[in-house]
Write a protein that holds these residues in place. Structure first.
Motif, short mmCIF file in Angstrom:
data_model
loop_
_atom_site.label_atom_id
_atom_site.label_comp_id
_atom_site.label_asym_id
_atom_site.label_seq_id
_atom_site.Cartn_x
_atom_site.Cartn_y
_atom_site.Cartn_z
N SER A 1 -18.44 -42.69 89.06
CA SER A 1 -18.00 -44.20 89.03
C SER A 1 -19.34 -45.08 88.25
CB SER A 1 -17.78 -44.63 90.51
OG SER A 1 -16.46 -44.32 90.89
N ASP A 2 -20.41 -44.66 88.59
CA ASP A 2 -21.63 -44.95 88.00
C ASP A 2 -21.54 -44.90 86.38
OD1 ASP A 2 -22.86 -45.92 90.51
OD2 ASP A 2 -23.81 -43.95 90.76
N ALA A 3 -21.41 -43.92 86.10
CA ALA A 3 -21.29 -43.36 84.44
C ALA A 3 -20.01 -44.43 84.15
CB ALA A 3 -20.90 -41.95 84.40
N ARG A 4 -19.00 -44.64 84.83
CA ARG A 4 -17.78 -45.47 84.17
C ARG A 4 -18.41 -46.83 83.86
NH1 ARG A 4 -13.55 -48.55 83.88
NH2 ARG A 4 -11.54 -47.63 83.12
N MET A 5 -19.15 -47.31 84.81
CA MET A 5 -19.56 -48.77 84.85
C MET A 5 -20.54 -48.84 83.51
SD MET A 5 -21.72 -50.88 87.60
CE MET A 5 -22.95 -49.85 87.84
N SER A 6 -21.45 -47.85 83.16
CA SER A 6 -22.11 -47.88 82.22
C SER A 6 -21.33 -47.72 80.87
CB SER A 6 -23.23 -46.72 82.34
OG SER A 6 -23.98 -46.48 80.88
N LEU A 7 -20.43 -46.97 80.77
CA LEU A 7 -19.69 -46.70 79.48
C LEU A 7 -18.62 -47.89 79.08
CD1 LEU A 7 -18.89 -42.93 79.65
CD2 LEU A 7 -20.55 -44.14 78.74
N GLU A 8 -18.29 -48.66 80.45
CA GLU A 8 -17.54 -49.91 80.19
C GLU A 8 -18.48 -50.82 79.56
OE1 GLU A 8 -14.29 -51.51 83.38
OE2 GLU A 8 -16.58 -51.92 84.22
N LEU A 9 -19.65 -50.93 79.96
CA LEU A 9 -20.49 -51.99 79.24
C LEU A 9 -20.57 -51.63 77.77
CD1 LEU A 9 -22.22 -54.40 79.45
CD2 LEU A 9 -24.18 -52.73 80.29
N ILE A 10 -20.91 -50.42 77.61
CA ILE A 10 -20.91 -49.81 76.37
C ILE A 10 -19.86 -50.05 75.37
CG2 ILE A 10 -20.99 -47.69 74.77
CD1 ILE A 10 -23.69 -48.13 75.61
N THR A 11 -18.62 -49.86 75.88
CA THR A 11 -17.34 -50.26 75.43
C THR A 11 -16.99 -51.59 74.99
OG1 THR A 11 -16.19 -48.35 76.38
CG2 THR A 11 -14.73 -50.12 75.63
N ALA A 12 -17.51 -52.62 75.84
CA ALA A 12 -17.50 -53.87 75.88
C ALA A 12 -18.35 -54.58 74.90
CB ALA A 12 -17.72 -54.54 77.07
N MET A 13 -19.65 -53.81 74.75
CA MET A 13 -20.64 -54.39 73.87
C MET A 13 -20.19 -54.16 72.42
SD MET A 13 -24.19 -53.93 75.48
CE MET A 13 -24.22 -52.11 75.80
N TYR A 14 -19.46 -52.75 72.15
CA TYR A 14 -19.37 -52.33 70.84
C TYR A 14 -17.91 -53.19 70.30
CZ TYR A 14 -22.64 -48.56 70.46
OH TYR A 14 -23.98 -47.76 70.39
N TYR A 15 -16.94 -53.78 71.24
CA TYR A 15 -15.67 -54.15 70.92
C TYR A 15 -16.12 -55.61 70.40
CZ TYR A 15 -11.03 -55.51 70.78
OH TYR A 15 -9.78 -56.03 70.79
N SER A 16 -17.10 -56.29 71.28
CA SER A 16 -17.35 -57.70 71.28
C SER A 16 -18.22 -57.88 69.73
CB SER A 16 -18.43 -57.85 72.11
OG SER A 16 -18.91 -59.26 72.01
N SER A 17 -19.10 -56.80 69.53
CA SER A 17 -19.71 -56.65 68.19
C SER A 17 -18.76 -56.65 67.22
CB SER A 17 -20.71 -55.57 68.17
OG SER A 17 -21.31 -55.71 66.88
N GLU A 18 -17.91 -55.94 67.22
CA GLU A 18 -16.80 -55.53 65.96
C GLU A 18 -15.76 -56.73 65.98
OE1 GLU A 18 -13.14 -52.65 65.20
OE2 GLU A 18 -14.48 -52.13 67.07
N THR A 19 -15.46 -57.34 67.14
CA THR A 19 -14.33 -58.56 66.91
C THR A 19 -15.02 -59.81 66.99
OG1 THR A 19 -14.29 -58.74 69.23
CG2 THR A 19 -12.72 -56.98 68.29
N GLY A 20 -16.15 -60.17 67.07
CA GLY A 20 -17.00 -61.37 67.35
C GLY A 20 -16.36 -62.06 68.59
N GLY A 21 -16.01 -61.61 69.58
CA GLY A 21 -15.44 -62.41 70.73
C GLY A 21 -16.09 -61.86 71.91
N SER A 22 -15.78 -62.45 73.01
CA SER A 22 -16.40 -62.08 74.38
C SER A 22 -15.66 -61.21 74.93
CB SER A 22 -16.96 -63.20 75.14
OG SER A 22 -15.54 -63.77 75.46
N VAL A 23 -15.82 -60.19 75.73
CA VAL A 23 -15.09 -59.13 76.47
C VAL A 23 -15.21 -59.53 77.85
CG1 VAL A 23 -14.38 -56.87 76.84
CG2 VAL A 23 -15.10 -57.66 74.37
#
Length: 357
Positions: free
Chosen positions: A317-339
């Motif tokens: 679950s800790d790893a999931r929280m970390s990878l969720e943040l990673i996913t959100a950061m990359y998706y935000s950077s790619e799309t130019g919006g907040s996640v």
């Protein structure tokens, strides 16, 4: 402790795996590293000899057939998902370096596999166990910190061209990401270890330091689930390397040292909002009883969890929280919006955070 009570460990990967071997050596009454596995036997042999590891193999399948309790995976990130499952299927506990896997879908699948295996999977986040960060956790647990306001995290390191001579580095297909994933992930885990998960993310990423596929600079704004806010700055182009955490609470301010790779250790400074709070902080810290730090500290706690059946010091679950943040950061950077978090199976990057180039 009798040798029969020690957990027998096989380490896979002679790169960062060497630091893991030293971590196990820091708690020798609890662990014995009995085998090292690496596809390059010539590279691994001097390491096995230096640390008196009796067995050297080049095939994970062979290691899985050996009499070991734990297999510690220190291989390139794109191999982790299959190798963890292979280890669990062999009836061994799995320890795995960051990033654990390559998507939220994979970590959710590992939770399912672990639950049916009768064995445990522990992701590596060794920075959590530095004495400075543990002191902050103690003050929070005792109610001295109060309400969180603002946190700032700086990861300013230097990686020159030679670092990327390793063939799998700097590429989306094999490293799975850049500075946010492979370098600042520990600093950002420390933030979430203290404050809990993020609720909203906006990120800028760019590649400016080396001619690689993945990002090497980033600026990120977070709204945390507890209502506080945080800013993250990351670069791999800093001539002066530092890592710094600063937490502002209603009751105190906590600031780390700036050592780039051990900033969760002492010294940290803690300043109370009032003279009375400062006295309470000083009194509390006088009673602090340190356990081993970093890899040795995580392995020390892992042993207790395995032997006594308690919660692991770092969970899936800790790893999931970390990878969720990673996913959100990359998706935000790619799309130019907040996640907005949390991210579920209906999200476009649930199956992979890799950008759709």
């Amino acid at each position: 402790m009798p040798s029969s009570e020690r957990l027998r460990v096989g380490v896979v990967g002679a790169g960062i795996g060497t630091a893991h071997i030293r971590g196990y050596a820091g708690v020798p009454e609890r662990f014995e590293v009995v085998a090292l596995c690496d596809i390059d036997a010539d590279r691994a042999r001097p390491i096995a000899e230096e640390h008196h590891i009796p067995r050297l193999v080049t095939d994970l399948a062979e290691l899985c057939r050996m009499d070991v309790d734990v297999i510690d995976i220190c291989t390139p990130p794109h191999l982790h998902f299959e190798q963890i499952q292979q280890v669990l299927a062999a009836g061994k506990h799995a320890v795995c370096e960051k990033p654990l896997v390559s998507s939220l879908r994979e970590v959710d699948e590992l939770m399912r596999v672990e639950a049916g295996s009768g064995r445990r999977v522990m992701p590596i986040f060794q920075y959590r166990f530095g004495h400075g960060l543990q002191k902050l956790k103690t003050l929070i647990a005792e109610g001295l910190a109060g309400t969180a306001y603002l946190a700032t995290v700086e990861t300013a390191w230097r990686r020159r061209a030679a670092y990327y001579d390793v063939p799998w580095r700097g590429k989306w297909a094999t490293e799975r990401g850049g500075a946010l994933l492979g370098h600042a992930i520990h600093a950002h885990d420390m933030l979430c270890y203290v404050l809990g998960p993020a609720a909203r993310v906006f990120a800028y990423t760019t590649t400016r330091v080396n001619p690689i596929e993945v990002e090497d600079c980033a600026a990120v704004g977070l709204q945390m689930a507890d209502g506080s806010v945080a800013s993250l700055g990351v670069t791999l182009g800093s001539a002066a390397e530092i890592t710094r955490h600063r937490f502002c609470f209603s009751g105190l301010v906590a600031e780390s040292n700036t050592r780039p790779y051990t900033n969760s250790g002492d010294p940290w400074t803690f300043v109370g909002d009032t003279p009375e709070l400062s006295e309470q902080i000083e009194s509390s810290l006088a009673e602090f009883r340190p356990l081993p730090e970093h890899y040795a500290g995580q392995f020390h706690r892992f042993y207790d969890a395995v032997r006594c059946g308690g919660e692991l010091p770092v969970t899936l679950s800790d790893a999931r929280m970390s990878l969720e943040l990673i996913t959100a950061m990359y998706y935000s950077s790619e799309t130019g919006g907040s996640v907005t978090l949390p991210i579920g199976a209906d999200h476009p990057r649930y199956a992979s955070w890799l950008p759709q180039l």
